[in-house]
Design a protein around this motif. Structure first.
Motif, PDB file in Angstrom:
ATOM      1  N   ILE A 192      -4.163   5.794  -8.933  1.00 49.87           N
ATOM      2  CA  ILE A 192      -4.678   6.481  -7.751  1.00 49.87           C
ATOM      3  C   ILE A 192      -4.144   7.898  -7.722  1.00 49.87           C
ATOM      4  O   ILE A 192      -3.482   8.358  -6.788  1.00 49.87           O
ATOM      5  CB  ILE A 192      -4.297   5.765  -6.424  1.00 49.87           C
ATOM      6  N   LEU A 220      -4.010  10.638  -4.782  1.00 51.77           N
ATOM      7  CA  LEU A 220      -3.235  10.509  -3.555  1.00 51.77           C
ATOM      8  C   LEU A 220      -1.990  11.383  -3.619  1.00 51.77           C
ATOM      9  O   LEU A 220      -1.495  11.730  -4.681  1.00 51.77           O
ATOM     10  CB  LEU A 220      -2.825   9.050  -3.343  1.00 51.77           C
ATOM     11  N   TYR A 221      -1.509  11.688  -2.460  1.00 48.92           N
ATOM     12  CA  TYR A 221      -0.279  12.477  -2.358  1.00 48.92           C
ATOM     13  C   TYR A 221       0.931  11.576  -2.637  1.00 48.92           C
ATOM     14  O   TYR A 221       1.057  10.502  -2.076  1.00 48.92           O
ATOM     15  CB  TYR A 221      -0.202  13.058  -0.941  1.00 48.92           C
ATOM     16  N   HIS A 222       1.766  12.008  -3.519  1.00 45.61           N
ATOM     17  CA  HIS A 222       2.990  11.242  -3.835  1.00 45.61           C
ATOM     18  C   HIS A 222       4.214  11.974  -3.318  1.00 45.61           C
ATOM     19  O   HIS A 222       4.735  12.846  -3.986  1.00 45.61           O
ATOM     20  CB  HIS A 222       3.168  11.105  -5.352  1.00 45.61           C
ATOM     21  N   TYR A 226      -6.529  -0.582  -4.245  1.00 47.09           N
ATOM     22  CA  TYR A 226      -5.149  -0.282  -4.616  1.00 47.09           C
ATOM     23  C   TYR A 226      -4.696  -1.110  -5.813  1.00 47.09           C
ATOM     24  O   TYR A 226      -3.860  -0.660  -6.600  1.00 47.09           O
ATOM     25  CB  TYR A 226      -4.196  -0.543  -3.440  1.00 47.09           C
ATOM     26  N   ARG A 285       1.195   4.292  -2.688  1.00 46.36           N
ATOM     27  CA  ARG A 285       0.911   5.680  -2.313  1.00 46.36           C
ATOM     28  C   ARG A 285       2.100   6.591  -2.620  1.00 46.36           C
ATOM     29  O   ARG A 285       1.926   7.739  -3.005  1.00 46.36           O
ATOM     30  CB  ARG A 285       0.571   5.760  -0.830  1.00 46.36           C
ATOM     31  N   ARG A 286       3.298   6.069  -2.406  1.00 47.71           N
ATOM     32  CA  ARG A 286       4.491   6.877  -2.648  1.00 47.71           C
ATOM     33  C   ARG A 286       4.844   6.950  -4.131  1.00 47.71           C
ATOM     34  O   ARG A 286       5.719   7.725  -4.530  1.00 47.71           O
ATOM     35  CB  ARG A 286       5.698   6.286  -1.907  1.00 47.71           C
ATOM     36  N   LYS A 331       0.839  -1.202   0.000  1.00 48.53           N
ATOM     37  CA  LYS A 331       0.000   0.000   0.000  1.00 48.53           C
ATOM     38  C   LYS A 331       0.878   1.257   0.000  1.00 48.53           C
ATOM     39  O   LYS A 331       0.664   2.183  -0.778  1.00 48.53           O
ATOM     40  CB  LYS A 331      -0.917  -0.005   1.236  1.00 48.53           C
ATOM     41  N   ASN A 332       1.889   1.243   0.881  1.00 51.42           N
ATOM     42  CA  ASN A 332       2.752   2.423   0.966  1.00 51.42           C
ATOM     43  C   ASN A 332       3.548   2.648  -0.320  1.00 51.42           C
ATOM     44  O   ASN A 332       3.745   3.782  -0.745  1.00 51.42           O
ATOM     45  CB  ASN A 332       3.687   2.309   2.173  1.00 51.42           C
TER      46      ASN A 332
END
Lengths: 466, 466
Positions: A82, A85-87, A68, A29-30, A25-26
């Motif tokens: 996605i 989301l903040y990257h 995800y 997101r990153r 997941k991380n």
């Protein structure tokens, strides 16, 4: 993607499937795992992480349900888009390289070379042949000094065309001059004082300095490095470009060569590094053999390269070590692996051995001589404004101001006409003792076409109000 | 031969034709020009030396009349056989390379690798494609750090398989680990003190020493480099192989990794060099991410190579610099040219990007695991005589004596059965503080076939009276 190495902790605080889930997941997101990327199969990941397959199934299920990742029938699991989301700082995305200086339409760079005449198809054919014909051992690690037959071919070439006296065993092949100078520093020992021509080939001076050497600039006169200043410098090593001083173009006459050789012979620890970087290109007068050819006492380290004479992508240079330094190399540095792949060495060997190199050099000499003569012809009308220097060899000439213009003024006026010429100041390690002299610029022509030389010199004429 | 560069003196003492004649005669007598070799045509040599053609004609005529050369109609001038003359030290003849140690029939070298499974045909095809498809700029000099897309591919690979956290901009591609360690020394500065594992990968220790570094050996315990001794060493840099210590095979557990990271964080100038030389090959337990992955403060320099995972001829390694060191590189060493040709970088890029590397690694892991398991199976009956160590990763294991045999006795007994095993003593920088411990030998298997492993272990059994 077939693998994800996830650091799992078996301390019982967090279930393994949760650790896998959190990690992926991380990563998503990153932005380290990006949309559309395929995840490893559950079987494969389970095997890789040495966990049960159901643990991975659980983790993937959770990621699926949270959107995800998505599952495509018979194809596997893929990362979803996605975008919202903040990257934070993507880990492996494109990044800006250092921006290049805006290019000028007519760039009279002294470092350019012309590779349009390079025999690409020959090179390709030889590459293919080498990979077809050679034994598999061409994929093994070669000799530290370079392959024997390549060193023999270089030895023959250097003897025939530059008068260099050596055996193949004295030759070390390496990936470029910068690398060989680094290796040479290991041979000569740390913390030495090296005398470098002023103005100089800055790259060499920088390599010396970055290895902890004390670089002492020695001014030139019309015959090259001044011997009185060299003696005063207390340097142990002199780095010089006698066949065509960079950037002034001075060809060191035999008298000065002998003086510098004598200087070297006065101290057991003294050596001369002769960088013969573009000796292949010479337009007037008899070819002058290398300084190494006049050295009977093992005082000259000879340095040459195929990057300039063939193509810059050919990262193959060579140095010829005099016996005392060869002994140090054999004793202390024999273990350092060659920096050139055997495949590339085999290709170059055939290029030399089958006569392509010689033919290519002849072609390039004619081509460069054509450009050189054209440039000088075009500069005839410049003679009231500039003295032309360094015109007998190499791939650039100098223009020395006669009208009181400063280097900066000359360059800036050219720039306005989209021409780039290079100030001598950029090659000065220090202000010469006699003062800087008249404004002087370097005008290279190797990379320009004849049309560009004609149009470029027209523009310079206008720029400099000639 | 098309060229002869003859140093001519125009001081009137000796006629030019005589100088040419003398030069060629001496070259033939010394063996530098050998029987059957073709001389340049008179026209060509005259042009090259910038003398009149009749001058060369005279010289050749003299040589002809004295029998040094012969003229073949329509073909030119050739050097004659003159076997009876004295040949002092031929200049470019064959020479003996350093004689290699006699090879053993069963060489359990820890440095061997198996390249029989290397996809030669794929590599050849990609090479051909690269030379066909790529623009001519592949023949130009590339970026000093290496081509951007290759660094992006390496970055993605390192992140996925080793957990390395970096951007492509932190990666420097270079021609082999030896070269990169030389470059790293320039970044870290001269005259540093570096802590090296004892026993160690000697090549790295030698590179450090040859660059003027003070190499401080630090003994190991069962978890790798001893932290108490590292602290006492007053070293600024620690060079370690945490995923598979060379040569003991110790996998450094997370606790020791954290201790060493803490040590590094205690001093601003402290750094860890993590050489992840064969982390691709691991047989038991979960893959452990690199130490770089646990480093949040820019203390780890990560070093990896394709020479071990693809083939030694692929002279491409890489290092990942932490930000503070990257800044030093960008500021002071940005100008050093790349040591890897763009052509080779383009080939490797496609090999990685098209999935061949991953497939090849998977194949090699299976292949090596097969050999590894076979070796351990064969060594089962050795357990009364030896303790087996370092068997979870890499391409070699250790045998530690239980019967009071010395290392020398073990090696010599093996040698009599035509088997070569390697003594731990050869990797010791100094005698460990706790004493040398029982006789221990290193047994590599990567380069041996399964048949050789079977026959070799049979012979060892006999040699060691098991």
């Amino acid at each position: 993607m077939n693998e994800l190495t996830i650091p799992l902790k078996e301390d019982g605080k967090e279930h393994l499937y949760q650790q896998i889930y959190n990690y992926i997941k991380n990563e998503i997101r990153r932005g380290s795992l990006s949309a559309g990327q395929k995840l490893p199969s559950t079987r494969r990941l389970a095997e890789h992480l040495q966990v049960s397959r159901s643990t991975v199934d659980f983790a993937y299920g959770q990621l699926l349900s949270e959107g995800y990742i998505e599952s495509r029938p018979y194809k596997g699991h893929f990362v979803c888009e996605i975008t919202k989301l903040y990257h934070p700082a993507p880990v492996s995305g494109k990044e800006e390289e250092t921006p290049k200086e805006a290019s000028a339409a007519y760039d009279f760079s002294p470092n350019g070379i012309d590779i349009t005449a390079f025999p690409f198809s020959t090179w390709k054919r030889i590459s293919k042949d080498v990979l077809m014909d050679e034994e598999r051992n061409v994929f093994e690690l070669g000799a530290p000094k370079g392959d024997q037959r390549l060193r023999e071919a270089i030895c023959g070439y250097l003897h025939g065309s530059r008068g260099v006296e050596c055996t193949p065993g004295q030759i070390i092949v390496g990936a470029g001059n910068d690398y060989l100078l680094m290796l040479l520093q290991k041979i000569l020992g740390t913390a030495q004082r090296v005398a470098v021509e002023n103005p100089a080939y800055m790259r060499a001076a920088r390599i010396f300095a970055s290895g902890g050497y004390e670089v002492t600039p020695v001014d030139l006169d019309e015959n090259g490095m001044r011997i009185d200043l060299l003696k005063k410098s207390r340097a142990r090593i002199a780095y010089i470009t006698p066949s065509h001083q960079f950037p002034t173009g001075v060809v060191m006459p035999i008298g000065r060569r002998m003086e510098i050789l004598s200087w070297a012979k006065e101290g057991e620890e003294r050596y001369i590094i002769e960088d013969d970087y573009d000796s292949e290109f010479r337009y007037k007068g008899m070819p002058i053999p290398s300084m190494q050819a006049s050295d009977g006492e093992g005082k000259v380290i000879y340095l040459g390269t195929f990057s300039k004479s063939i193509a810059p992508a050919i990262r193959i240079s060579y140095m010829v070590l005099p016996k005392p330094l060869l002994n140090i190399y054999e004793e202390k540095l024999w273990f350092i692996s060659s920096t050139v792949s055997r495949i590339d060495q085999a290709i170059l060997y055939r290029f030399l051995e089958d006569g392509y190199f010689e033919r290519y050099l002849n072609k390039m000499r004619k081509l460069y001589k054509g450009k050189h003569d054209l440039l000088l012809e075009r500069l005839k009308s410049f003679k009231k404004a500039f003295r032309i220097r360094g015109e007998y060899a190499g791939l650039h000439i100098l223009l020395e101001d006669r009208r009181g213009w400063s280097e900066k003024e000359i360059i800036e006026a050219a720039e306005k006409e989209e021409c780039r010429v290079y100030g001598m100041g950029g090659y000065m390690l220090k202000e010469p003792e006699q003062g800087g002299g008249p404004g002087t610029v370097i005008v290279g022509y190797a990379a320009l076409t004849e049309e560009q030389i004609i149009e470029g010199t027209d523009r310079l004429k206008k720029a400099w109000r000639i």
